[in-house]
Write a protein that holds these residues in place. Structure first.
Motif, PDB file in Angstrom:
ATOM      1  N   LEU A 161       0.832  -1.205   0.000  1.00 16.97           N
ATOM      2  CA  LEU A 161       0.000   0.000   0.000  1.00 16.97           C
ATOM      3  C   LEU A 161       0.867   1.255   0.000  1.00 16.97           C
ATOM      4  O   LEU A 161       0.586   2.214  -0.736  1.00 16.97           O
ATOM      5  CB  LEU A 161      -0.917  -0.008   1.225  1.00 16.97           C
ATOM      6  CG  LEU A 161      -1.796   1.237   1.418  1.00 16.97           C
ATOM      7  CD1 LEU A 161      -2.716   1.434   0.221  1.00 16.97           C
ATOM      8  CD2 LEU A 161      -2.601   1.125   2.709  1.00 16.97           C
ATOM      9  N   GLU A 162       1.933   1.258   0.810  1.00 15.92           N
ATOM     10  CA  GLU A 162       2.831   2.417   0.861  1.00 15.92           C
ATOM     11  C   GLU A 162       3.488   2.676  -0.496  1.00 15.92           C
ATOM     12  O   GLU A 162       3.599   3.812  -0.944  1.00 15.92           O
ATOM     13  CB  GLU A 162       3.900   2.193   1.929  1.00 15.92           C
ATOM     14  CG  GLU A 162       3.371   2.220   3.353  1.00 15.92           C
ATOM     15  CD  GLU A 162       4.420   1.870   4.397  1.00 15.92           C
ATOM     16  OE1 GLU A 162       4.175   2.127   5.588  1.00 15.92           O
ATOM     17  OE2 GLU A 162       5.485   1.338   4.015  1.00 15.92           O
ATOM     18  N   ILE A 163       3.912   1.606  -1.156  1.00 12.68           N
ATOM     19  CA  ILE A 163       4.554   1.737  -2.475  1.00 12.68           C
ATOM     20  C   ILE A 163       3.559   2.286  -3.495  1.00 12.68           C
ATOM     21  O   ILE A 163       3.878   3.173  -4.295  1.00 12.68           O
ATOM     22  CB  ILE A 163       5.117   0.380  -2.930  1.00 12.68           C
ATOM     23  CG1 ILE A 163       6.292  -0.035  -2.033  1.00 12.68           C
ATOM     24  CG2 ILE A 163       5.557   0.431  -4.390  1.00 12.68           C
ATOM     25  CD1 ILE A 163       6.818  -1.428  -2.293  1.00 12.68           C
ATOM     26  N   ALA A 164       2.325   1.762  -3.459  1.00 15.22           N
ATOM     27  CA  ALA A 164       1.299   2.210  -4.409  1.00 15.22           C
ATOM     28  C   ALA A 164       0.941   3.677  -4.192  1.00 15.22           C
ATOM     29  O   ALA A 164       0.780   4.452  -5.153  1.00 15.22           O
ATOM     30  CB  ALA A 164       0.054   1.338  -4.273  1.00 15.22           C
ATOM     31  N   GLU A 165       0.831   4.087  -2.921  1.00 15.96           N
ATOM     32  CA  GLU A 165       0.493   5.481  -2.617  1.00 15.96           C
ATOM     33  C   GLU A 165       1.601   6.423  -3.056  1.00 15.96           C
ATOM     34  O   GLU A 165       1.340   7.529  -3.537  1.00 15.96           O
ATOM     35  CB  GLU A 165       0.220   5.630  -1.119  1.00 15.96           C
ATOM     36  CG  GLU A 165      -1.103   5.037  -0.676  1.00 15.96           C
ATOM     37  CD  GLU A 165      -1.385   5.273   0.802  1.00 15.96           C
ATOM     38  OE1 GLU A 165      -0.415   5.505   1.555  1.00 15.96           O
ATOM     39  OE2 GLU A 165      -2.563   5.217   1.201  1.00 15.96           O
TER      40      GLU A 165
END
Length: 268
Positions: free
Chosen positions: A233-237
């Protein structure tokens, strides 16, 4: 065990090449002196005058046999051989073990609470979730048996790539278990998936009752198996923020970009 192949020529079966399933046992418990055995030649080193032989290679790999006999989705029955903080080990056909992870014990109860209901020697039924022949691992699930509970907790709307909010129910060295909001489903987030930053991949950062957002990286509706990742999720955001608010190539630092994204989120 040393095996005479021809008069004056011997090869060695290392103990690790004797049995697929019996580890760290004395060779004398598998073969005996003067016994005739069929072996596979694994390596010949003329310089060192060594011949390496394998006994287990002449027998079918029990994990391959299991996968052929019990494909994913099959229901099996076995004896609980051991309990650990991560789940149950169940004895299966072919002298192999399968593991029921904490998160696959019960739809509604926290893993550790559900684990207390089982003891060594219990006969349990479970569904085959995955068989990894190379790693010699069999993943099982008890909650996926089809008792009807999974219909109430089927996670409508869940799909790979979606973002969910969960409440931390258990914390251990391997990661955290969370209960997904608006369902009775639970999932385990491994240590490596707790954060993009390696220094923050510490389960002890979390406590029971904490709310966490995570990305669904795997969801199999048939087996009910779900995998979550905070790291994903952090990478996608971050990728979304860079795409929307500029990139480091344009002179903006990552802090500026993420700062702009956070301000925009706060306004919304």
């Amino acid at each position: 065990a040393f095996v005479e192949l021809e008069p004056g020529i011997e090869g060695l079966i290392h103990v690790s090449e004797m049995s697929w399933t019996k580890k760290n046992v004395h060779p004398g418990k598998i073969v005996s002196t003067s016994q005739e055995v069929e072996v596979m030649v694994l390596e010949v080193d003329p310089d060192k005058r060594r011949i390496s032989l394998g006994l287990k290679q002449t027998l079918q790999n029990p994990w391959e046999s299991f996968a052929e006999k019990f494909p994913i989705g099959s229901t099996i029955e076995g004896e609980v051989k051991n309990k650990t903080e991560f789940g149950l080990f169940v004895g299966l056909d072919g002298d192999v073990d399968g593991m029921v992870h904490l998160s696959d014990l019960d739809w509604t109860k926290p893993g550790e609470l559900a684990l207390d209901e089982y003891n060594r020697g219990d006969i349990v039924k479970a569904k085959v979730l995955d068989v990894d022949v190379d790693k010699e691992r069999i993943s099982l699930g008890i909650k996926q048996l089809g008792t009807g509970d999974e219909k109430d907790a089927s996670g409508e709307g869940l799909r790979k790539g979606s973002v969910v909010t969960g409440t931390v129910t258990e914390v251990n060295d391997g990661g955290i278990e969370v209960k997904i909001a608006d369902s009775e489903m639970t999932a385990f987030i491994r240590r490596a998936d707790l954060s993009r930053d390696r220094n923050d991949q510490r389960p002890e950062r979390f406590a029971k009752g904490d709310k966490v957002d995570a990305r669904v990286t795997q969801y199999d509706r048939k087996t009910g198996k779900i995998a979550l990742s905070i790291k994903a999720l952090e990478i996608a955001e971050e990728k979304e923020a860079v795409a929307q608010y500029g990139s480091s190539d344009s002179g903006a630092s990552l802090g500026d970009i993420l700062g702009a994204a956070l301000k925009d989120r706060e306004k919304k």
